[in-house]
Design a protein around this motif. Sequence first.
Motif, PDB file in Angstrom:
ATOM      1  N   ASP A 133       0.835  -1.208   0.000  1.00  0.00           N
ATOM      2  CA  ASP A 133       0.000   0.000   0.000  1.00  0.00           C
ATOM      3  C   ASP A 133       0.872   1.262   0.000  1.00  0.00           C
ATOM      4  OD1 ASP A 133      -2.415  -1.384  -0.001  1.00  0.00           O
ATOM      5  OD2 ASP A 133      -2.677  -1.284   2.174  1.00  0.00           O
ATOM      6  N   LEU A 134       1.966   1.240   0.751  1.00  0.00           N
ATOM      7  CA  LEU A 134       2.851   2.400   0.812  1.00  0.00           C
ATOM      8  C   LEU A 134       3.536   2.645  -0.528  1.00  0.00           C
ATOM      9  CD1 LEU A 134       4.442   1.817   4.323  1.00  0.00           C
ATOM     10  CD2 LEU A 134       3.049   3.793   3.670  1.00  0.00           C
ATOM     11  N   LEU A 135       3.984   1.586  -1.168  1.00  0.00           N
ATOM     12  CA  LEU A 135       4.623   1.744  -2.473  1.00  0.00           C
ATOM     13  C   LEU A 135       3.624   2.254  -3.508  1.00  0.00           C
ATOM     14  CD1 LEU A 135       6.879  -1.442  -2.509  1.00  0.00           C
ATOM     15  CD2 LEU A 135       7.671   0.937  -2.586  1.00  0.00           C
ATOM     16  N   ASP A 136       2.386   1.777  -3.425  1.00  0.00           N
ATOM     17  CA  ASP A 136       1.354   2.269  -4.326  1.00  0.00           C
ATOM     18  C   ASP A 136       1.091   3.755  -4.092  1.00  0.00           C
ATOM     19  OD1 ASP A 136      -0.987   1.802  -6.238  1.00  0.00           O
ATOM     20  OD2 ASP A 136      -2.024   2.563  -4.465  1.00  0.00           O
ATOM     21  N   LEU A 137       1.051   4.167  -2.831  1.00  0.00           N
ATOM     22  CA  LEU A 137       0.847   5.578  -2.534  1.00  0.00           C
ATOM     23  C   LEU A 137       2.003   6.419  -3.050  1.00  0.00           C
ATOM     24  CD1 LEU A 137      -0.707   7.877  -1.187  1.00  0.00           C
ATOM     25  CD2 LEU A 137       0.473   7.303   0.964  1.00  0.00           C
ATOM     26  N   ALA A 138       3.228   5.950  -2.869  1.00  0.00           N
ATOM     27  CA  ALA A 138       4.386   6.680  -3.381  1.00  0.00           C
ATOM     28  C   ALA A 138       4.284   6.859  -4.893  1.00  0.00           C
ATOM     29  CB  ALA A 138       5.679   5.954  -3.012  1.00  0.00           C
ATOM     30  N   ASP A 139       3.838   5.815  -5.582  1.00  0.00           N
ATOM     31  CA  ASP A 139       3.648   5.916  -7.033  1.00  0.00           C
ATOM     32  C   ASP A 139       2.611   6.984  -7.373  1.00  0.00           C
ATOM     33  OD1 ASP A 139       5.472   3.883  -7.467  1.00  0.00           O
ATOM     34  OD2 ASP A 139       3.941   2.320  -7.670  1.00  0.00           O
ATOM     35  N   ARG A 140       1.515   6.985  -6.632  1.00  0.00           N
ATOM     36  CA  ARG A 140       0.444   7.946  -6.901  1.00  0.00           C
ATOM     37  C   ARG A 140       0.880   9.381  -6.608  1.00  0.00           C
ATOM     38  NH1 ARG A 140      -4.571   5.443  -7.532  1.00  0.00           N
ATOM     39  NH2 ARG A 140      -4.557   3.195  -7.130  1.00  0.00           N
ATOM     40  N   LEU A 141       1.773   9.528  -5.634  1.00  0.00           N
ATOM     41  CA  LEU A 141       2.302  10.855  -5.312  1.00  0.00           C
ATOM     42  C   LEU A 141       3.413  11.283  -6.261  1.00  0.00           C
ATOM     43  CD1 LEU A 141       2.473  10.550  -1.405  1.00  0.00           C
ATOM     44  CD2 LEU A 141       0.850  11.927  -2.723  1.00  0.00           C
ATOM     45  N   GLY A 142       3.883  10.353  -7.087  1.00  0.00           N
ATOM     46  CA  GLY A 142       4.983  10.655  -8.002  1.00  0.00           C
ATOM     47  C   GLY A 142       6.332  10.651  -7.327  1.00  0.00           C
ATOM     48  N   TRP A 143       6.451   9.924  -6.231  1.00  0.00           N
ATOM     49  CA  TRP A 143       7.701   9.854  -5.479  1.00  0.00           C
ATOM     50  C   TRP A 143       8.481   8.611  -5.914  1.00  0.00           C
ATOM     51  CZ3 TRP A 143       6.237  10.943   0.360  1.00  0.00           C
ATOM     52  CH2 TRP A 143       5.660  12.224   0.455  1.00  0.00           C
TER      53      TRP A 143
END
Length: 286
Positions: free
Chosen positions: A83-93
């Motif tokens: 979930d954290l990696l998916d969020l980082a992707d969505r944030l463009g990080w």
Amino acid sequence: MRAPSPGAIVAVVTAFILPHELHGDGAHKVLAVHGWFADRSAYAPVLPDLDTDAFQYALVDLRGYGEAKDAVGSYTTAEGAADLLDLADRLGWERFSLVGHSMGGKVAQRVVALAPHRVRRLVGVSPVPASALPFPPEQWELFASAAHLADNRRTIIDLTTGGVRPAAWLDRMVTRSLARSDVKAFRAWLDSWAGEDFHDRVEGCQVPALAVVGALDPALPADLMRQTWLTWFTRGELVELPGVGHYAADEAPLDLIRAVEDFLRADDAAAETAGAEASQPPAADA
């Protein structure tokens, strides 16, 4: 809108996104993960004094907590890391650092195990090690029953802060914990953070990794970090905060900020040095 033709298959995708809030607009991105007893509000005491010019923090709610209290899931560190990696992707990080408290520290280590190339720096605040954490039978019953017994939650918080905190503070911590966590998820997370062993996935890892522990915390003391964290992470460091227990963000927010941000800034200083060296013209031959 035109209706789908007869027999057409309509797919509905409802991807789960970790609830989160952003603080700061700095270039150094940081995911902050809470522990077993609270949602992202656990970081509220440090928010006023974070360096929001240098860093941008994303405070998240894991499944079963806060705004994700009703989210279905397996409530495991592997799921949390995904979930954290998916969020980082969505944030463009593409690259980011991680700060994780207690259970959140184990989730953060899972991220490192899955994608070490994406992690700039790792900070565990009283982190649960990446190995299993065995409990004596009576202690296991105390923790397992804490899912539905407020008194057990209070006892655990009192024990892990040295038995020196005011009664009103203990009561407030329990009230927050009960309000911000789902009982079923709370219990399931215990099996994950206490039982899972993936230390072989981080052993020898070269990601700079700081463990911050409290001298009053008997559950996850400095000695345990030396046997685990400092053994597995080749660039591991340890800071022990005197007069502090398991909840450094509540007990000593300014000391915690200083330890964490000084460590995170070391990465920025190293990058600046490397960039300056790369920009220098080659030395002339003698």
